[in-house]
Write a protein that holds these residues in place. Structure first.
Motif, PDB file in Angstrom:
ATOM      1  N   LEU A 138       0.739  -1.194  -0.078  1.00 27.45           N
ATOM      2  CA  LEU A 138      -0.017  -0.021   0.111  1.00 27.45           C
ATOM      3  C   LEU A 138       0.897   1.223   0.197  1.00 27.45           C
ATOM      4  O   LEU A 138       1.718   1.507   0.797  1.00 27.45           O
ATOM      5  N   THR A 139       0.680   1.917  -1.056  1.00 30.50           N
ATOM      6  CA  THR A 139       1.623   3.310  -1.273  1.00 30.50           C
ATOM      7  C   THR A 139       0.660   4.389  -1.271  1.00 30.50           C
ATOM      8  O   THR A 139      -0.255   4.706  -2.037  1.00 30.50           O
ATOM      9  N   VAL A 140       0.821   5.158  -0.267  1.00 33.55           N
ATOM     10  CA  VAL A 140      -0.162   6.475   0.048  1.00 33.55           C
ATOM     11  C   VAL A 140       0.623   7.908   0.021  1.00 33.55           C
ATOM     12  O   VAL A 140       0.130   8.897   0.451  1.00 33.55           O
ATOM     13  N   SER A 141       2.126   7.677  -0.044  1.00 32.99           N
ATOM     14  CA  SER A 141       2.975   8.994   0.255  1.00 32.99           C
ATOM     15  C   SER A 141       2.454  10.192  -0.609  1.00 32.99           C
ATOM     16  O   SER A 141       2.622  11.276  -0.065  1.00 32.99           O
ATOM     17  N   SER A 142       1.680   9.964  -1.820  1.00 24.80           N
ATOM     18  CA  SER A 142       1.357  11.162  -2.465  1.00 24.80           C
ATOM     19  C   SER A 142      -0.359  11.532  -2.270  1.00 24.80           C
ATOM     20  O   SER A 142      -0.806  12.241  -2.794  1.00 24.80           O
ATOM     21  N   ALA A 143      -0.864  10.898  -1.257  1.00 24.99           N
ATOM     22  CA  ALA A 143      -2.325  11.114  -0.848  1.00 24.99           C
ATOM     23  C   ALA A 143      -2.348  11.981  -0.032  1.00 24.99           C
ATOM     24  O   ALA A 143      -2.913  11.933   1.057  1.00 24.99           O
ATOM     25  N   THR A 144      -2.006  13.365  -0.270  1.00 18.33           N
ATOM     26  CA  THR A 144      -2.074  14.322   0.634  1.00 18.33           C
ATOM     27  C   THR A 144      -3.219  14.696   1.323  1.00 18.33           C
ATOM     28  O   THR A 144      -3.423  15.536   2.289  1.00 18.33           O
ATOM     29  N   GLY A 145      -4.575  14.435   0.589  1.00 14.96           N
ATOM     30  CA  GLY A 145      -5.799  14.578   1.168  1.00 14.96           C
ATOM     31  C   GLY A 145      -6.271  13.555   2.088  1.00 14.96           C
ATOM     32  O   GLY A 145      -7.523  13.845   2.853  1.00 14.96           O
ATOM     33  N   LEU A 146      -5.573  12.586   2.337  1.00 20.08           N
ATOM     34  CA  LEU A 146      -6.048  11.354   3.051  1.00 20.08           C
ATOM     35  C   LEU A 146      -6.417  12.002   4.457  1.00 20.08           C
ATOM     36  O   LEU A 146      -5.582  12.378   5.210  1.00 20.08           O
ATOM     37  N   THR A 147      -7.581  11.343   4.837  1.00 17.99           N
ATOM     38  CA  THR A 147      -7.854  11.807   6.272  1.00 17.99           C
ATOM     39  C   THR A 147      -8.328  10.421   7.243  1.00 17.99           C
ATOM     40  O   THR A 147      -7.705  10.399   8.385  1.00 17.99           O
ATOM     41  N   THR A 148      -8.543   9.314   6.381  1.00 18.33           N
ATOM     42  CA  THR A 148      -8.811   8.123   7.346  1.00 18.33           C
ATOM     43  C   THR A 148      -8.099   6.806   6.303  1.00 18.33           C
ATOM     44  O   THR A 148      -8.461   6.860   5.349  1.00 18.33           O
ATOM     45  N   LEU A 149      -7.560   6.107   7.235  1.00 18.95           N
ATOM     46  CA  LEU A 149      -6.918   4.851   6.813  1.00 18.95           C
ATOM     47  C   LEU A 149      -7.208   3.873   7.571  1.00 18.95           C
ATOM     48  O   LEU A 149      -6.666   3.649   8.776  1.00 18.95           O
ATOM     49  N   ASN A 150      -7.692   2.804   7.028  1.00 19.10           N
ATOM     50  CA  ASN A 150      -8.054   1.463   7.637  1.00 19.10           C
ATOM     51  C   ASN A 150      -7.414   0.230   6.943  1.00 19.10           C
ATOM     52  O   ASN A 150      -7.991  -0.038   5.703  1.00 19.10           O
ATOM     53  N   CYS A 151      -6.498  -0.311   7.295  1.00 18.34           N
ATOM     54  CA  CYS A 151      -5.879  -1.296   6.524  1.00 18.34           C
ATOM     55  C   CYS A 151      -5.811  -2.571   7.442  1.00 18.34           C
ATOM     56  O   CYS A 151      -4.792  -3.454   7.327  1.00 18.34           O
ATOM     57  N   SER A 152      -6.456  -2.597   8.448  1.00 16.13           N
ATOM     58  CA  SER A 152      -6.734  -3.952   9.241  1.00 16.13           C
ATOM     59  C   SER A 152      -7.038  -5.137   8.478  1.00 16.13           C
ATOM     60  O   SER A 152      -7.588  -4.972   7.531  1.00 16.13           O
ATOM     61  N   TYR A 153      -6.456  -6.225   9.017  1.00 17.08           N
ATOM     62  CA  TYR A 153      -6.518  -7.571   8.564  1.00 17.08           C
ATOM     63  C   TYR A 153      -5.958  -7.652   7.157  1.00 17.08           C
ATOM     64  O   TYR A 153      -6.443  -8.751   6.458  1.00 17.08           O
ATOM     65  N   THR A 154      -5.040  -6.949   6.739  1.00 16.72           N
ATOM     66  CA  THR A 154      -4.398  -6.950   5.273  1.00 16.72           C
ATOM     67  C   THR A 154      -3.226  -7.890   5.557  1.00 16.72           C
ATOM     68  O   THR A 154      -2.597  -8.011   6.789  1.00 16.72           O
ATOM     69  N   ALA A 155      -2.481  -8.226   4.584  1.00 17.66           N
ATOM     70  CA  ALA A 155      -1.315  -8.754   4.479  1.00 17.66           C
ATOM     71  C   ALA A 155      -0.146  -7.919   4.314  1.00 17.66           C
ATOM     72  O   ALA A 155       1.124  -8.122   4.079  1.00 17.66           O
ATOM     73  N   LEU A 156      -0.176  -6.513   4.594  1.00 20.32           N
ATOM     74  CA  LEU A 156       0.720  -5.442   4.505  1.00 20.32           C
ATOM     75  C   LEU A 156       2.008  -5.962   5.402  1.00 20.32           C
ATOM     76  O   LEU A 156       1.825  -6.259   6.568  1.00 20.32           O
ATOM     77  N   SER A 157       3.213  -5.763   4.728  1.00 20.80           N
ATOM     78  CA  SER A 157       4.325  -5.771   5.612  1.00 20.80           C
ATOM     79  C   SER A 157       4.738  -4.613   6.081  1.00 20.80           C
ATOM     80  O   SER A 157       5.593  -4.597   7.129  1.00 20.80           O
ATOM     81  N   SER A 158       4.530  -3.274   5.598  1.00 19.47           N
ATOM     82  CA  SER A 158       4.962  -1.990   6.005  1.00 19.47           C
ATOM     83  C   SER A 158       3.949  -1.112   5.569  1.00 19.47           C
ATOM     84  O   SER A 158       3.201  -1.108   4.556  1.00 19.47           O
ATOM     85  N   LEU A 159       3.970  -0.144   6.459  1.00 22.91           N
ATOM     86  CA  LEU A 159       3.007   1.238   6.145  1.00 22.91           C
ATOM     87  C   LEU A 159       3.785   2.489   6.410  1.00 22.91           C
ATOM     88  O   LEU A 159       4.209   2.626   7.424  1.00 22.91           O
ATOM     89  N   ASN A 160       3.930   3.494   5.227  1.00 21.41           N
ATOM     90  CA  ASN A 160       4.301   4.671   5.703  1.00 21.41           C
ATOM     91  C   ASN A 160       3.569   5.718   5.241  1.00 21.41           C
ATOM     92  O   ASN A 160       3.081   5.784   4.147  1.00 21.41           O
ATOM     93  N   ALA A 161       3.233   6.678   6.269  1.00 19.49           N
ATOM     94  CA  ALA A 161       2.167   7.587   6.143  1.00 19.49           C
ATOM     95  C   ALA A 161       2.896   8.821   6.363  1.00 19.49           C
ATOM     96  O   ALA A 161       2.153   9.965   6.666  1.00 19.49           O
ATOM     97  N   ASP A 162       4.010   9.028   6.477  1.00 17.86           N
ATOM     98  CA  ASP A 162       5.020  10.246   6.923  1.00 17.86           C
ATOM     99  C   ASP A 162       4.339  11.477   6.080  1.00 17.86           C
ATOM    100  O   ASP A 162       4.241  11.434   4.891  1.00 17.86           O
ATOM    101  N   GLY A 163       4.156  12.631   6.831  1.00 12.76           N
ATOM    102  CA  GLY A 163       4.057  13.576   6.107  1.00 12.76           C
ATOM    103  C   GLY A 163       2.472  14.085   5.604  1.00 12.76           C
ATOM    104  O   GLY A 163       2.281  14.860   4.832  1.00 12.76           O
TER     105      GLY A 163
END
Length: 300
Positions: A146-171
């Motif tokens: 999941l890549t969201v580094s350019s999603a600057t308008g994002l307010t809510t992120l729900n990634c529970s129960y997924t197979a993600l190995s990492s999440l970077n929401a910096d900035g």
């Protein structure tokens, strides 16, 4: 004669009076396909019916590309243009299963991605659009990137129960809430310098490293039963003036950084089963558990 539901029998006989029979395998079903196209208010379906015996087979849902499944018009139009590959009305199961990667480019003006849960084979999601405000991929169990580094308008992120190995929401300065519970493959979660971030729940996940530095409005942090947690950094998280809400339950915390009045506080804890509570972020930070505690302060 054989039918599609019963074997037949062939008789062989000789003038001498000898005879024997041979089984005839069942015949193939004579299927006729019925398609009920989806409408604006309900999904459709597709199935085969045998014209001889009436057996129904090969039932398949056809999901409507409508406001019921995809309430955001921009995302709905994107799905229609990108994934409806057979030019029939709606999405068949084959089309849905083929969607393993989705990229929401900067020109897609979708504010939410409701309906993405239909893509159960989704492994990669890249969101480049600044219009997207809400992402919920908690039903996309196969999602590993999941890549969201350019999603600057994002307010809510729900990634529970997924197979993600990492999440970077910096900035992501509009992001207020992260739900990363029960992510059994996730080793790293970073949400640093997120000025609006107030609530993070990553309980029951396999996170080893968690970084929330400079997210000053963070007031609720839940890392309960993140038993592989080794490094937690909360530098300049001035909103955490009370209990770091979840009681960090970890098998082996090796480094925890918490901003205090005296600078950056490193707490090293050892033990095989530790329940650590940071009862006061400012001033004296208390850690207790079966393994004991120690701490050292230095300037950040």
């Amino acid at each position: 004669e054989a039918t599609c539901t019963a074997v037949g029998e062939r008789l062989y006989s000789c003038a001498c009076g000898y005879s024997y029979t041979e089984e005839i395998p069942t015949a193939e079903h004579n299927y006729i396909t019925t398609i009920n196209a989806p409408t604006d208010t309900q999904d459709g379906n597709k199935y085969d019916t045998c014209d001889d015996c009436g057996e129904v087979a090969n039932e398949e849902i056809i999901w409507g590309i409508n406001s019921l499944n995809f309430p955001d018009e921009a995302f709905r139009n994107y799905v229609e243009a990108t994934y409806n590959t057979d030019d029939e009305v709606g999405l068949c199961e084959t089309e849905v299963a083929a969607a393993t990667s989705i990229t929401i480019t900067a020109d897609v003006e979708a504010e939410n991605l409701y309906g993405i849960e239909l893509f159960t084979s989704l492994e990669t999601l890249v969101v480049e659009s600044s219009y997207v405000q809400e992402i919920d991929v908690s039903s996309n169990a196969e999602l590993s990137t999941l890549t969201v580094s350019s999603a600057t308008g994002l307010t809510t992120l729900n990634c529970s129960y997924t197979a993600l190995s990492s999440l970077n929401a910096d900035g992501l300065n509009n992001l207020t809430t992260i739900n990363a519970t029960y992510c059994s493959n996730m080793y790293s979660l970073s949400a640093q310098n997120c000025s609006s971030l107030s609530d993070v729940d990553a309980s029951y996940s396999s996170i080893s490293n968690a970084y929330f530095n400079d997210s000053a409005n963070l007031t609720s942090l839940n890392l309960a039963y993140a038993r592989q947690l080794q490094r937690l950094q909360l530098m300049n998280c001035t909103g955490l003036t009370r209990d770091v809400s979840a009681d960090v339950h970890s098998a082996d915390i090796t480094e925890c950084g918490i901003n205090s009045q005296d600078g950056y506080l490193i707490i090293k804890v050892t033990g095989t089963e530790i329940e650590s509570r940071y009862s006061e972020v400012f001033g004296t930070t208390c850690v207790y558990g079966s393994g004991g505690y120690s701490y050292q302060g230095f300037e950040p």
